[in-house]
Write a protein that holds these residues in place. Structure first.
Motif, mmCIF file in Angstrom:
data_model
loop_
_atom_site.group_PDB
_atom_site.id
_atom_site.type_symbol
_atom_site.label_atom_id
_atom_site.label_comp_id
_atom_site.label_asym_id
_atom_site.label_seq_id
_atom_site.Cartn_x
_atom_site.Cartn_y
_atom_site.Cartn_z
ATOM 1 N N GLY A 226 76.724 12.589 -124.221
ATOM 2 C CA GLY A 226 76.909 11.207 -124.667
ATOM 3 C C GLY A 226 76.531 10.156 -123.641
ATOM 4 N N THR A 227 75.723 10.533 -122.661
ATOM 5 C CA THR A 227 75.363 9.605 -121.587
ATOM 6 C C THR A 227 74.491 8.458 -122.086
ATOM 7 O OG1 THR A 227 75.455 11.356 -119.932
ATOM 8 C CG2 THR A 227 74.189 9.387 -119.367
ATOM 9 N N ILE A 228 74.905 7.246 -121.752
ATOM 10 C CA ILE A 228 74.078 6.053 -121.944
ATOM 11 C C ILE A 228 74.108 5.247 -120.649
ATOM 12 C CG2 ILE A 228 73.669 3.926 -123.233
ATOM 13 C CD1 ILE A 228 75.106 5.131 -125.613
ATOM 14 N N LEU A 229 72.935 5.012 -120.077
ATOM 15 C CA LEU A 229 72.807 4.184 -118.887
ATOM 16 C C LEU A 229 72.101 2.887 -119.250
ATOM 17 C CD1 LEU A 229 71.658 6.820 -116.222
ATOM 18 C CD2 LEU A 229 73.990 6.126 -116.807
ATOM 19 N N HIS A 230 72.428 1.820 -118.512
ATOM 20 C CA HIS A 230 71.865 0.499 -118.809
ATOM 21 C C HIS A 230 71.564 -0.250 -117.521
ATOM 22 C CE1 HIS A 230 71.106 -3.357 -120.576
ATOM 23 N NE2 HIS A 230 72.228 -3.892 -120.144
ATOM 24 N N THR A 231 70.433 -0.951 -117.517
ATOM 25 C CA THR A 231 70.105 -1.835 -116.399
ATOM 26 C C THR A 231 69.836 -3.241 -116.914
ATOM 27 O OG1 THR A 231 68.632 -2.234 -114.517
ATOM 28 C CG2 THR A 231 67.645 -1.250 -116.479
ATOM 29 N N GLU A 232 70.249 -4.231 -116.142
ATOM 30 C CA GLU A 232 70.007 -5.630 -116.479
ATOM 31 C C GLU A 232 69.154 -6.323 -115.430
ATOM 32 O OE1 GLU A 232 73.842 -7.370 -116.962
ATOM 33 O OE2 GLU A 232 74.170 -6.486 -118.955
ATOM 34 N N ASP A 233 68.727 -5.582 -114.408
ATOM 35 C CA ASP A 233 67.977 -6.189 -113.315
ATOM 36 C C ASP A 233 66.667 -5.447 -113.027
ATOM 37 O OD1 ASP A 233 68.897 -3.862 -112.194
ATOM 38 O OD2 ASP A 233 70.229 -4.834 -110.743
ATOM 39 N N ALA A 247 78.513 14.188 -127.573
ATOM 40 C CA ALA A 247 77.323 14.802 -128.152
ATOM 41 C C ALA A 247 76.096 14.410 -127.334
ATOM 42 C CB ALA A 247 77.145 14.358 -129.600
ATOM 43 N N THR A 248 75.154 15.331 -127.208
ATOM 44 C CA THR A 248 73.889 15.006 -126.551
ATOM 45 C C THR A 248 73.155 13.953 -127.369
ATOM 46 O OG1 THR A 248 73.642 17.167 -125.512
ATOM 47 C CG2 THR A 248 71.635 15.902 -125.857
ATOM 48 N N LEU A 249 72.690 12.906 -126.703
ATOM 49 C CA LEU A 249 71.917 11.842 -127.342
ATOM 50 C C LEU A 249 70.447 12.045 -126.975
ATOM 51 C CD1 LEU A 249 74.285 8.829 -126.599
ATOM 52 C CD2 LEU A 249 74.132 10.175 -128.710
ATOM 53 N N TYR A 250 69.604 12.163 -127.999
ATOM 54 C CA TYR A 250 68.204 12.505 -127.778
ATOM 55 C C TYR A 250 67.267 11.299 -127.793
ATOM 56 C CZ TYR A 250 69.407 17.429 -128.300
ATOM 57 O OH TYR A 250 69.946 18.676 -128.122
ATOM 58 N N HIS A 251 67.707 10.205 -128.375
ATOM 59 C CA HIS A 251 66.770 9.083 -128.521
ATOM 60 C C HIS A 251 67.542 7.773 -128.666
ATOM 61 C CE1 HIS A 251 63.171 6.910 -130.057
ATOM 62 N NE2 HIS A 251 62.499 7.885 -129.477
ATOM 63 N N ILE A 252 66.940 6.696 -128.158
ATOM 64 C CA ILE A 252 67.533 5.371 -128.263
ATOM 65 C C ILE A 252 66.445 4.369 -128.607
ATOM 66 C CG2 ILE A 252 67.305 4.906 -125.779
ATOM 67 C CD1 ILE A 252 70.015 3.374 -126.019
ATOM 68 N N ASP A 253 66.788 3.391 -129.445
ATOM 69 C CA ASP A 253 65.827 2.359 -129.840
ATOM 70 C C ASP A 253 66.543 1.017 -129.862
ATOM 71 O OD1 ASP A 253 63.349 1.276 -130.817
ATOM 72 O OD2 ASP A 253 64.255 1.187 -132.813
ATOM 73 N N LEU A 254 66.089 0.095 -129.024
ATOM 74 C CA LEU A 254 66.631 -1.259 -128.980
ATOM 75 C C LEU A 254 65.626 -2.218 -129.577
ATOM 76 C CD1 LEU A 254 69.424 -2.155 -127.686
ATOM 77 C CD2 LEU A 254 68.643 0.129 -127.022
ATOM 78 N N ARG A 255 66.083 -3.039 -130.554
ATOM 79 C CA ARG A 255 65.195 -4.036 -131.142
ATOM 80 C C ARG A 255 65.077 -5.268 -130.238
ATOM 81 N NH1 ARG A 255 61.280 -3.689 -134.048
ATOM 82 N NH2 ARG A 255 61.535 -5.858 -134.622
ATOM 83 N N ASN A 256 66.146 -5.594 -129.547
ATOM 84 C CA ASN A 256 66.176 -6.748 -128.666
ATOM 85 C C ASN A 256 67.285 -6.532 -127.650
ATOM 86 O OD1 ASN A 256 68.674 -7.534 -130.034
ATOM 87 N ND2 ASN A 256 67.375 -8.318 -131.679
ATOM 88 N N GLU A 257 67.718 -7.585 -126.971
ATOM 89 C CA GLU A 257 68.710 -7.419 -125.919
ATOM 90 C C GLU A 257 70.104 -7.104 -126.433
ATOM 91 O OE1 GLU A 257 68.763 -11.730 -127.142
ATOM 92 O OE2 GLU A 257 67.244 -10.182 -126.752
ATOM 93 N N ARG A 258 70.306 -7.160 -127.762
ATOM 94 C CA ARG A 258 71.649 -6.948 -128.302
ATOM 95 C C ARG A 258 71.731 -5.786 -129.298
ATOM 96 N NH1 ARG A 258 75.166 -10.693 -127.075
ATOM 97 N NH2 ARG A 258 76.532 -10.124 -128.823
ATOM 98 N N VAL A 259 70.744 -5.624 -130.159
ATOM 99 C CA VAL A 259 70.840 -4.705 -131.298
ATOM 100 C C VAL A 259 70.067 -3.418 -131.020
ATOM 101 C CG1 VAL A 259 70.416 -4.392 -133.751
ATOM 102 C CG2 VAL A 259 71.068 -6.649 -132.880
ATOM 103 N N GLY A 260 70.753 -2.277 -131.195
ATOM 104 C CA GLY A 260 70.090 -1.000 -130.963
ATOM 105 C C GLY A 260 70.835 0.169 -131.567
ATOM 106 N N TRP A 261 70.193 1.345 -131.509
ATOM 107 C CA TRP A 261 70.730 2.560 -132.101
ATOM 108 C C TRP A 261 70.435 3.740 -131.189
ATOM 109 C CZ3 TRP A 261 67.742 -1.166 -134.100
ATOM 110 C CH2 TRP A 261 68.271 -1.948 -135.126
#
Length: 355
Positions: A226-233, A247-261
């Motif tokens: 379930g790892t999610i890492l994020h950078t803002e810089d 759960a293992t997360l295989y893919h991520i999709d962000l539409r913009n700076e706020r909305v994603g899956w």
């Protein structure tokens, strides 16, 4: 015409035979009219049902890769030029929107995990511990970097996903393993368009599988447990976000700076509307492992996964419906543009969807 006689009885008026015949004729005409209208309504409903079925079953499957080998990744630079890649260093390109394909030699027998083009000419491939680059649309590929176990304390590196966040800055995620056991995460970047690559330390040792950037500053990476890492810089600092799942997360999709899956094993779908400060699970009646997700706008998105699973959302990922894929092969990767969708998977499968 004879006069119509009306006589009375204890139950009220009774009609003479001529009137009964006239009414019978009228009733027969009305019955026929009702049957015609019912038939027309049935035909209209059937057409609507057929149209709905066509919309839901709009994927067509072919085999473009090698029999018995997987296609792991797909990328289109525009509506005509695209690539699929997978096991045994297989790469194939189309210049006519998928009507015909031509294989391109890369110079590796490793499985290709990712293919990414910045434009129709400048592309990158990740295969095992190596990075390949082309400057002519894949006609020629050259190895630009090979990572060794010695660079990672004796652990073998595997590179999974690559994305550019700027003109010359790109990011790669992966894992380092000993005897097929993951011992550390990998996050590697370049600031000079791939001439040199540097490892970036992050607050996890879990396997990292996919990376996505929406700007030069904002990026996310997902992986095991379930790892999610994020950078803002721009990647100088990465922080862990709370996914609420192991759960293992295989893919991520962000539409913009706020909305994603983000999607993963055991039917996991996560949705954020605040840049990942919080992630909410979306419940669907499918327990398949989901391997790729992509939205084309704020509302319309697709997910593909194991067993030929394809899901579609038209409300920003709040609800999902299943689409018929015409295959039971695992679907590993997805690419959607304004007019077409592509999914690739097991046994060289390529699926196309016309929106």
């Amino acid at each position: 015409m004879k006069d119509i006689e009306v006589s009375a009885d204890v139950h009220g008026a009774s009609l003479s035979s001529p009137m009964k015949n006239l009414i019978g004729m009228k009733q027969t005409y009305e019955d026929r009219l009702r049957l015609i209208l019912a038939a027309l309504l049935f035909m209209a409903a059937s057409c609507a049902t057929a149209s709905t079925a066509l919309a839901q079953n709009g994927w067509t499957a072919t085999r473009r890769g090698e029999e018995g080998k997987d296609l792991n990744t797909v990328f289109f630079a525009d509506q005509k030029r695209g690539w699929v890649a997978g096991d045994n260093g297989f790469v194939s390109r189309t210049d006519d929107g998928g009507r015909t394909w031509a294989q391109q030699p890369v110079g590796t027998n490793e499985a290709i995990n990712d293919i990414y083009f910045r434009n129709k000419d400048d592309g990158y491939i990740l295969a095992g511990n190596r990075i390949f680059n082309t400057r002519n649309g894949g006609a020629e590929w050259r190895e630009i970097r090979r990572f060794s176990a010695g660079e990672f304390g004796g652990a073998e590196p595997e590179l999974y996903s690559l994305r550019f966040s700027g003109k010359k800055r790109a990011w790669i995620v992966g894992a380092a393993s000993r005897r097929d056991v993951v011992v550390d995460s990998l996050l590697i970047y370049t600031d000079d368009g791939g001439a040199s690559w540097v490892r970036q330390r992050v607050p996890t040792k879990e396997e990292l599988i996919h990376v996505d950037f929406v700007s030069d500053k904002l990026g996310w990476a997902v992986g095991a447990s379930g790892t999610i890492l994020h950078t803002e810089d721009g990647g100088q600092k990465w922080i862990a976000q709370t996914s609420g799942t192991n759960a293992t997360l295989y893919h991520i999709d962000l539409r913009n700076e706020r909305v994603g899956w983000a999607v993963g094993e055991r039917g996991t779908i996560l949705r954020t509307t605040d840049g990942g400060a919080s992630w909410s699970p979306v419940v669907v009646p499918v327990r398949s492992t989901f391997l790729s997700v992509q939205f084309v706008d704020e509302d319309q998105g697709w997910i593909v996964g194991r067993g030929g699973t394809i899901l579609r959302s038209e409300d920003g990922g709040k609800t999902w419906v299943r689409q018929e894929s015409q295959t039971k092969q695992n679907l590993y990767a997805l690419f959607i543009d304004k007019k077409n969708g592509w999914a690739v998977g097991g046994n060289g499968s390529v699926l196309q969807y016309e929106r």
